[in-house]
Enzyme design. Structure first.
Site, short mmCIF file in Angstrom:
data_model
loop_
_atom_site.label_atom_id
_atom_site.label_comp_id
_atom_site.label_asym_id
_atom_site.label_seq_id
_atom_site.Cartn_x
_atom_site.Cartn_y
_atom_site.Cartn_z
N GLU A 277 1.19 5.94 -8.38
CA GLU A 277 2.55 5.75 -7.84
C GLU A 277 3.48 6.93 -8.15
O GLU A 277 4.45 6.81 -8.89
CB GLU A 277 3.12 4.43 -8.33
CG GLU A 277 2.25 3.25 -7.89
CD GLU A 277 2.83 1.89 -8.23
OE1 GLU A 277 3.83 1.82 -8.97
OE2 GLU A 277 2.28 0.88 -7.73
N GLU A 380 -4.91 -0.88 -5.82
CA GLU A 380 -4.17 -1.79 -6.72
C GLU A 380 -3.44 -2.84 -5.92
O GLU A 380 -2.74 -2.54 -4.94
CB GLU A 380 -3.16 -1.03 -7.59
CG GLU A 380 -2.47 -1.96 -8.61
CD GLU A 380 -1.42 -1.25 -9.44
OE1 GLU A 380 -1.71 -0.13 -9.93
OE2 GLU A 380 -0.31 -1.80 -9.62
#
Length: 534
Positions: A277, A380
């Protein structure tokens, strides 16, 4: 009585205890009985019935401990002219296995499911979860026997057969502290690089046992949350800021050392992502992060990380960029993909599910169209992340199964080559997490009672992971009713695995085309998830 109750695991344990107490050689009758029970276990298609427990949700969990757990068992492919169907439902079922004969005619008023195995798309890598510190902390809190039951549930041929798993490189928020593998400030030569206590206690032992249990190759890939704090602009694991430019090469060396260290410990690596991220580092982020602009990722990959991995003989690893939500498509990977030098080092684009509620999967189609030689992979996902604090864990929630199953179907139908869950096991609160960022998990552990609870989400993933084999090809599938979602693969063993998610509150009749003009006629239970092998 054990067989009648479906508790063949209990019976085998009892026979084993009896066997160990007897002087050699064991009585032939005992050997024959053990073989009979093993055969019955496979014939029944499951090792034990779900021990149901209801909390405050709309469905139930299955309770497992050292002496009892529901294993789906080994389910062989159907013979020609037959099919096998595996069903879970909100009201009653978990992996119910039924076989039948193909029919000649479509059921009247049935939802029509069309599958064309000749029209093939992406090759599937697999399904799995993450070996986080939190997962390991919770698993090792159980007794040795219960730990093994849990790991068998995920990795054994009798379980749901995870074969693609993620490893945080050092700490993440699902650790009890922020840390790196070299917290000695200014150590640019990485002389003090060393795996942490968490690796040796919570990650590596579980990984090695998973590899032992699995009859498939376990594909492992690493993802960094943050570099050593002293390598960052802000000198912190969290907060705002990226990597200091002068640290681009030392950090590339850090990646190599991680791979070398894990492989030396018996954990062969399959891939890496460049940063978990990367856009979160531009906010005042509360847990481990590192900011990367798309342009900086491009330049770091082509000038430092890519060449460093290649020099170390690690170009064999699958290198994935982005590792963020799909609202970053296609603009985030674009600079790296359109630059020939960085493109040459990249194999795929990693994605998370947290923006899927407001980002249409068409961006995946667009991205695949731009760079068809680079795979897309969901790395994820988790539920409960945006729930109220007292609902982060919601034991028995069928809606979360629907969230998982529908997302996997949607992602596969838009070029994802697999789907990786987040934590494999959490505690009753949804942790531990040093940033108090609690979430739900397919397995929740109650260490006080030495048992664990299989949430509906566990079965959601299992309906794909167990039956969609590594190397399978996603094939064309369609439905005439939006209340039934479908995706399908052609397996290397010649079977087709078709997953059907019924959102309907009532049973639904479906007809699925099969070989030689035959069909499979099924009655899907209300609110159900079904895998059809044909």
């Amino acid at each position: 009585l054990y067989i009648y109750q479906g508790k063949t695991h209990n019976l085998l344990c009892s026979l084993r205890s009896l066997y160990l107490k007897m002087p050699p050689p064991p009585p032939p009758s005992l050997i024959y009985l053990a073989l009979l029970v093993a055969c019955l276990s496979n014939a029944l298609g499951q090792d034990a019935e779900c021990n149901k427990k209801f909390f405050n949700a709309d469905s139930f969990v299955c309770v497992c401990d050292a002496s009892h757990c529901d294993f789906p068992g080994t389910i062989p492919p159907p013979e020609s002219g037959k099919y096998t169907v595996i069903t879970s439902s909100r009201e009653e079922l978990r992996f119910q296995v039924v076989s039948g004969d193909l029919d000649s005619d479509v059921n009247e008023d049935a939802v029509l499911i069309h599958v064309n195995p000749e029209l093939q798309y992406q090759t599937m890598f697999g399904f799995g979860g993450a070996f986080t510190d939190a997962t390991g902390i919770n698993v090792v809190a159980l007794s040795d026997d219960t730990q093994d039951v849990l790991l068998k549930s995920y990795f054994d041929p009798e379980g749901i057969q995870y074969d693609l798993c993620r490893i945080p490189i050092a700490g993440s928020d699902f650790s009890t502290r922020p840390y790196s593998y070299d917290d000695v400030e200014g150590d640019t030569e990485l002389e003090h690089f060393a795996l942490a206590e968490e690796d040796h206690l919570y990650k590596l032992p579980l990984i090695r046992r998973a590899i032992e249990l699995s009859d498939r190759e376990l594909l492992l890939f690493g993802s960094p949350w943050a570099p050593p704090a002293w390598m960052k602009v802000n000198g912190m694991f969290n907060g705002t800021g990226g990597l200091l430019p002068e640290m681009w090469q030392p950090y590339s060396n850090y990646f190599v050392k991680f791979v070398e260290a894990y492989e030396a410990e018996g954990a062969p690596m399959w891939g890496l992502t460049t940063q978990n991220e990367p856009m979160t580092g531009f906010d005042d982020w509360f847990w481990n992060t590192c900011a990367w602009t798309p342009e900086d990722q491009r330049d770091w990959v082509k000038t430092n990380l890519g060449p460093t991995l290649e020099t170390a003989g690690m170009r064999r690893l699958k290198l994935m960029i982005d590792d963020h939500n799909r609202d970053t498509l296609p603009w985030y990977p674009e600079p790296a993909m359109t630059d020939p030098q960085s493109n040459a080092y990249l194999d795929g684009i990693a994605l998370h599910w947290y923006s899927d509620g407001w980002t249409h999967p068409d961006v995946m189609e667009e991205t695949h169209g731009l760079w068809p030689d680079k795979f897309l992979l969901y790395t994820e996902s988790c539920d409960g992340w945006n729930s109220a604090p007292d609902e982060r864990v919601n034991l028995g929630d069928w809606t979360r199964l629907e969230n998982y199953a529908s997302n996997i179907i949607d992602d596969m139908n838009h070029w994802s080559t697999g789907w990786v869950d987040w934590n494999m096991a959490l505690d009753m609160e949804g942790g531990p997490n040093w940033a108090n960022n609690f979430v739900d998990s397919p397995i929740i552990i109650n260490k006080e009672s030495d048992e664990f609870y299989k949430n509906p989400m566990f079965y959601a993933i299992g309906h794909f992971s167990k039956f969609m084999l590594p190397g399978s090809k996603r094939v064309f599938s369609s439905t005439t009713d939006g209340a039934v979602w479908v995706t399908a693969v052609a397996n290397p063993d010649g079977t087709n695995a078709i997953v059907l998610l019924s959102w309907n509150d009532n049973p639904m009749s479906v007809s699925v085309n099969a070989e030689d003009g035959k069909v499979v006629n099924l009655e899907l239970p209300a609110k159900s998830l079904t895998t059809l092998l044909v």
